[in-house]
Scaffold this motif. Sequence first.
Motif, PDB file in Angstrom:
ATOM      1  N   ARG A 103       0.512  -1.054   0.165  1.00  0.00           N
ATOM      2  CA  ARG A 103       0.102   0.160   0.428  1.00  0.00           C
ATOM      3  C   ARG A 103       0.469   0.946   0.472  1.00  0.00           C
ATOM      4  N   ILE A 104       1.938   1.353   0.731  1.00  0.00           N
ATOM      5  CA  ILE A 104       2.835   2.158   0.428  1.00  0.00           C
ATOM      6  C   ILE A 104       3.446   2.679  -0.062  1.00  0.00           C
ATOM      7  N   MET A 105       3.976   1.284  -0.853  1.00  0.00           N
ATOM      8  CA  MET A 105       4.762   1.226  -2.186  1.00  0.00           C
ATOM      9  C   MET A 105       3.698   1.683  -3.637  1.00  0.00           C
ATOM     10  N   GLU A 106       2.892   1.510  -3.356  1.00  0.00           N
ATOM     11  CA  GLU A 106       1.602   2.177  -4.639  1.00  0.00           C
ATOM     12  C   GLU A 106       1.190   3.520  -4.082  1.00  0.00           C
ATOM     13  N   ALA A 107       1.606   4.330  -2.710  1.00  0.00           N
ATOM     14  CA  ALA A 107       0.812   5.561  -2.606  1.00  0.00           C
ATOM     15  C   ALA A 107       2.184   6.323  -2.915  1.00  0.00           C
ATOM     16  N   VAL A 108       3.688   6.450  -2.977  1.00  0.00           N
ATOM     17  CA  VAL A 108       4.852   6.666  -3.599  1.00  0.00           C
ATOM     18  C   VAL A 108       4.532   6.608  -5.295  1.00  0.00           C
ATOM     19  N   LYS A 109       4.405   5.682  -5.616  1.00  0.00           N
ATOM     20  CA  LYS A 109       3.923   5.348  -7.191  1.00  0.00           C
ATOM     21  C   LYS A 109       2.591   6.563  -8.049  1.00  0.00           C
ATOM     22  N   ALA A 110       1.312   6.502  -6.812  1.00  0.00           N
ATOM     23  CA  ALA A 110       0.682   7.474  -7.669  1.00  0.00           C
ATOM     24  C   ALA A 110       1.525   8.471  -6.410  1.00  0.00           C
ATOM     25  N   GLU A 111       1.828   9.017  -6.212  1.00  0.00           N
ATOM     26  CA  GLU A 111       2.175  11.042  -5.397  1.00  0.00           C
ATOM     27  C   GLU A 111       3.234  10.691  -6.756  1.00  0.00           C
ATOM     28  N   LEU A 112       4.271  10.258  -6.484  1.00  0.00           N
ATOM     29  CA  LEU A 112       5.332  10.890  -7.587  1.00  0.00           C
ATOM     30  C   LEU A 112       5.707  10.232  -8.841  1.00  0.00           C
ATOM     31  N   GLY A 113       4.930   8.567  -8.795  1.00  0.00           N
ATOM     32  CA  GLY A 113       5.249   8.631 -10.447  1.00  0.00           C
ATOM     33  C   GLY A 113       7.085   8.105 -10.425  1.00  0.00           C
ATOM     34  N   CYS A 114       7.631   7.448  -9.686  1.00  0.00           N
ATOM     35  CA  CYS A 114       8.829   6.880  -9.743  1.00  0.00           C
ATOM     36  C   CYS A 114       8.169   5.551  -9.643  1.00  0.00           C
ATOM     37  N   PRO A 115       9.528   4.780 -10.446  1.00  0.00           N
ATOM     38  CA  PRO A 115       9.108   3.234 -10.219  1.00  0.00           C
ATOM     39  C   PRO A 115      10.560   3.035  -8.899  1.00  0.00           C
ATOM     40  N   VAL A 116       9.990   2.170  -8.177  1.00  0.00           N
ATOM     41  CA  VAL A 116       9.447   1.302  -6.482  1.00  0.00           C
ATOM     42  C   VAL A 116      10.247  -0.232  -7.284  1.00  0.00           C
ATOM     43  N   LEU A 117      11.276  -0.062  -6.124  1.00  0.00           N
ATOM     44  CA  LEU A 117      12.144  -2.026  -5.612  1.00  0.00           C
ATOM     45  C   LEU A 117      11.767  -2.500  -3.860  1.00  0.00           C
ATOM     46  N   THR A 118      11.681  -3.394  -4.139  1.00  0.00           N
ATOM     47  CA  THR A 118      11.915  -3.670  -2.821  1.00  0.00           C
ATOM     48  C   THR A 118      12.449  -5.272  -2.748  1.00  0.00           C
ATOM     49  N   ASP A 119      12.596  -5.606  -1.896  1.00  0.00           N
ATOM     50  CA  ASP A 119      13.515  -6.700  -1.641  1.00  0.00           C
ATOM     51  C   ASP A 119      12.042  -8.307  -1.826  1.00  0.00           C
ATOM     52  N   ILE A 120      12.470  -9.616  -2.110  1.00  0.00           N
ATOM     53  CA  ILE A 120      10.909 -10.740  -1.878  1.00  0.00           C
ATOM     54  C   ILE A 120      11.730 -11.956  -0.882  1.00  0.00           C
ATOM     55  N   HIS A 121      11.469 -12.431  -0.773  1.00  0.00           N
ATOM     56  CA  HIS A 121      12.100 -13.397   0.412  1.00  0.00           C
ATOM     57  C   HIS A 121      12.041 -15.339  -0.024  1.00  0.00           C
ATOM     58  N   THR A 122      10.070 -15.253  -0.097  1.00  0.00           N
ATOM     59  CA  THR A 122      10.062 -16.921  -1.270  1.00  0.00           C
ATOM     60  C   THR A 122       9.329 -16.532  -2.339  1.00  0.00           C
ATOM     61  N   GLU A 123       9.018 -17.481  -3.125  1.00  0.00           N
ATOM     62  CA  GLU A 123       8.164 -17.682  -4.153  1.00  0.00           C
ATOM     63  C   GLU A 123       6.724 -17.218  -4.404  1.00  0.00           C
ATOM     64  N   GLU A 124       6.128 -16.879  -2.763  1.00  0.00           N
ATOM     65  CA  GLU A 124       4.647 -17.319  -2.603  1.00  0.00           C
ATOM     66  C   GLU A 124       4.644 -15.551  -2.767  1.00  0.00           C
ATOM     67  N   GLN A 125       5.756 -14.700  -2.825  1.00  0.00           N
ATOM     68  CA  GLN A 125       5.863 -13.528  -2.306  1.00  0.00           C
ATOM     69  C   GLN A 125       6.027 -13.276  -3.837  1.00  0.00           C
TER      70      GLN A 125
ATOM     71  N   ASP B 190      14.229 -21.587  -6.462  1.00  0.00           N
ATOM     72  CA  ASP B 190      13.365 -21.461  -6.895  1.00  0.00           C
ATOM     73  C   ASP B 190      12.616 -19.749  -6.975  1.00  0.00           C
ATOM     74  N   LEU B 191      13.662 -19.062  -5.966  1.00  0.00           N
ATOM     75  CA  LEU B 191      13.254 -17.833  -6.014  1.00  0.00           C
ATOM     76  C   LEU B 191      13.380 -16.833  -7.474  1.00  0.00           C
ATOM     77  N   LEU B 192      14.365 -17.159  -7.991  1.00  0.00           N
ATOM     78  CA  LEU B 192      14.583 -16.760  -8.458  1.00  0.00           C
ATOM     79  C   LEU B 192      13.568 -16.607  -9.592  1.00  0.00           C
ATOM     80  N   VAL B 193      13.672 -18.264 -10.539  1.00  0.00           N
ATOM     81  CA  VAL B 193      12.503 -18.516 -11.517  1.00  0.00           C
ATOM     82  C   VAL B 193      11.230 -17.304 -10.988  1.00  0.00           C
ATOM     83  N   ALA B 194      10.900 -17.920  -9.614  1.00  0.00           N
ATOM     84  CA  ALA B 194       9.721 -17.359  -9.442  1.00  0.00           C
ATOM     85  C   ALA B 194       9.330 -16.204  -9.638  1.00  0.00           C
TER      86      ALA B 194
END
Lengths: 264, 264, 264, 264
Positions: free
Chosen positions: D64-86, D108-112
């Motif tokens: 939700r926070i990242m959506e808000a940043v994109k909506a307000e500022l129009g910049c791309p966003v990056l985050t780290d993930i830890h499981t295939e499910e995410q 499996d994480l790289l492929v997902a």
Amino acid sequence: DEALTLIAGPCQLESRDHALMIATRVQEICARTGAQFIFKGSFDKANRTSLSGKRGVGIDEGLRIMEAVKAELGCPVLTDIHTEEQCATVADTIDVLQIPAFLCRQTDLLVAAAKTGAAINVKKGQFLAPWDMPNVIDKITGSGNDRILLTERGTSFGYNTLVADMRSLPQMAASGFPVVMDATHSVQQPGGQGGSSGGQREFAPVMARAAVSLGIASVFIETHEDPDNAPSDGPNMIPLDRMDALVGSLMQFDTLAKADPLRL
Amino acid sequence: DEALTLIAGPCQLESRDHALMIATRVQEICARTGAQFIFKGSFDKANRTSLSGKRGVGIDEGLRIMEAVKAELGCPVLTDIHTEEQCATVADTIDVLQIPAFLCRQTDLLVAAAKTGAAINVKKGQFLAPWDMPNVIDKITGSGNDRILLTERGTSFGYNTLVADMRSLPQMAASGFPVVMDATHSVQQPGGQGGSSGGQREFAPVMARAAVSLGIASVFIETHEDPDNAPSDGPNMIPLDRMDALVGSLMQFDTLAKADPLRL
Amino acid sequence: DEALTLIAGPCQLESRDHALMIATRVQEICARTGAQFIFKGSFDKANRTSLSGKRGVGIDEGLRIMEAVKAELGCPVLTDIHTEEQCATVADTIDVLQIPAFLCRQTDLLVAAAKTGAAINVKKGQFLAPWDMPNVIDKITGSGNDRILLTERGTSFGYNTLVADMRSLPQMAASGFPVVMDATHSVQQPGGQGGSSGGQREFAPVMARAAVSLGIASVFIETHEDPDNAPSDGPNMIPLDRMDALVGSLMQFDTLAKADPLRL
Amino acid sequence: DEALTLIAGPCQLESRDHALMIATRVQEICARTGAQFIFKGSFDKANRTSLSGKRGVGIDEGLRIMEAVKAELGCPVLTDIHTEEQCATVADTIDVLQIPAFLCRQTDLLVAAAKTGAAINVKKGQFLAPWDMPNVIDKITGSGNDRILLTERGTSFGYNTLVADMRSLPQMAASGFPVVMDATHSVQQPGGQGGSSGGQREFAPVMARAAVSLGIASVFIETHEDPDNAPSDGPNMIPLDRMDALVGSLMQFDTLAKADPLRL
């Protein structure tokens, strides 16, 4: 801050004509690009990987060659020393006495070199942390000499490999003494070819540029007109005909770095 | 295979009485446990971390002390040398000339030591791989001497830390020369106390036992009756009153290892 | 102290018959030599160097094979897990859940494994110091499980090389939990063959013997009847027909070490 | 070559307002200096040193926070993930999925992650050589995704220390994929404060400048208005009020480097 000093020359002194040829060429490059210049050459390679590695022209011939370079070109000269006995003799001719990295903790050598009054360039041992260098510095200043340069030439990183830690440059600079990046030996692969050391010549400009961008005082680069046939350190020397472009490029980074000093 | 040789003594020679006290005690322990014994002591610490570190009794007094130990106890003695000039003089008295790790690639020192005909114990530099040692060996055998010992004393591992790679023991042993584990210096923390090196005395027996279990020829242990007040290397020396238990234990592992040689 | 526990098996589970063949053979060796035995096999290799590396039989088939080994031989079994989801399922069959070294700081995996109540063998990451392990231990004990084993499997040492620091064994043992030496992976050369990891099979017995002589609880050795054709870790697995001599030898050192505990 | 991309943000996402405050400020700096901008924030710190370290706002609130940043500022966003499910869930919102260094070999994480079609930023493991990365790249391209970034974040160097090898930047760039220097984590001291990691914030600008001078595509810098009270990575984050000067300086080196590409 002053413009970058280029410490350059062949690994080994080979002959008067060879030294003059290289020194003349590099001096022209420095004049054109605004770099300061110190000519470097070794009269003896005292720690070759193997007994059959070429040792060099010897101290007498080496000093004659260096005299000629000074007389013809008027530039300061640097050579490395290996015993206390050599220090006074060498200092009659040589402006900067260099302490090899393996010998940077040999107290008697440091003291004898210091007492000549010449400038002393100490290479940080592959086995030392940057914060260990104040102990080395104190051996020189404690002998009455504060004309000191400190050189980064890479740190042991596993077997047959060195890594140059960029943090060491500002860490050593905090001593107040000028810091030199040895772009040639920091890409050496010690013992990596069995009977001799390997190297990664292609990465010397990488090390030089990264270090110069940090605002260091000097960069050390060995160069030869035909590195693959040089008597030592061929794998990591820069071909002489690429020095012009390299030094020109480094001077642009030096100008920018000196105008915008890092604040830690 | 022969029984383990214990190379032991204080770091620095302090006085005739002190050397005899330690040598007598360690010789008794060796006699009781079946170990062979070489007495070790340094007359000069040439690469102290700082200028103010105690250097030692000097070469003349050092050799007099070593003469006394040999005369009284009849054991072979070992000391480290630092210059070519020292080699011949020292070899008149000393059975095993030791090449310090920092100096293990200094060709002239290796050649001068070799030419004395004494046995040569070369410490592998903290910056060398075990497979680099044949180049060092060749400098000695190429000078007409094949009485060589090879010592593991740890390899640079990041800053201010060494690690002893157990693989290096069989790798060096493949040369055919006897291998020594320096249990004292492999747990050194170089420069780890600012103006002097730290150490982890508690791990010296760990290094010694692991290495002896691999069937090496010799273990090197510095010992002192009061390590915390010794003039150098206190943090990693073994208290003299713990040597009896330690050597007794090591000899049990030595016996087992020699009866069951590793096959690589 | 109890007799050494041998954790052994193939790298990958290949089939029911193959697992039973190896487990039966190793169990006989343990019975003869007095070692305790835990059978080890992986159902999935989740971090192969390359995408084309064989992954394994999968969780369902892997657990069926392990059930069969337990039913036929009555020995405890160990396997490695890679996700939280696997933990509960695997723990229905498996006695010891192993946390891979790369994953040893993944909190959710540690917690999920801990909550199964199974014993947990955590491999120390190649990027961790032994004194960092209490933080890992606390994640497990803080989740209500104190059945923990700690495994040394080597530390990053330059590129493509690991080194096993013998000090880490007593350092980790100070936690009070049993310490395992992984003799197979500590001689791995990660990425050393481009698309797969290399290894130095000949040094696995060196690591095992040095570690066992220090009195550790367990040694981990992968074995295969034909390592050069095994689906993974071939370069560092011990041939099955050499296990008898190896375990017999290790048990002699174990007996001696347990009778003469190291005092730090 | 294009202008430098700054990947920046706090270590952990704290709240919508906090994220917007930091993103707005950094976006202004990038606009002024000509840098491109990707906002970075983590919703979960899955490998904290200790169980009690703060984990973060969680995936739902984080997205939700990242959506808000994109909506307000129009910049791309990056985050780290830890499981295939995410992966799939996160990729609905996030432009760049980041693979943590410890997980960079988890197939499996790289492929997902690859299969989401999002850009993938892989951090090179502290235990990998730069020339090992093609195996990692192949796992992603082999899953149909060639939108890859490769990040240098330091290599294990002894215990509790990392070193950033500048050679790795051109080595990884030879793959053709953009290379990122993580100036924040390459000066981390893993586990260096017992229950948390230490860091050397003062050297982050050193790493950033040296790397940018080599002409890399992007620099990764964590920033916070009050690093000493940030929930994680405080010791190595740059104070927000110093970002303006830092980015301005880096852009000067970037302009020079892009005009004068290194030739290896």
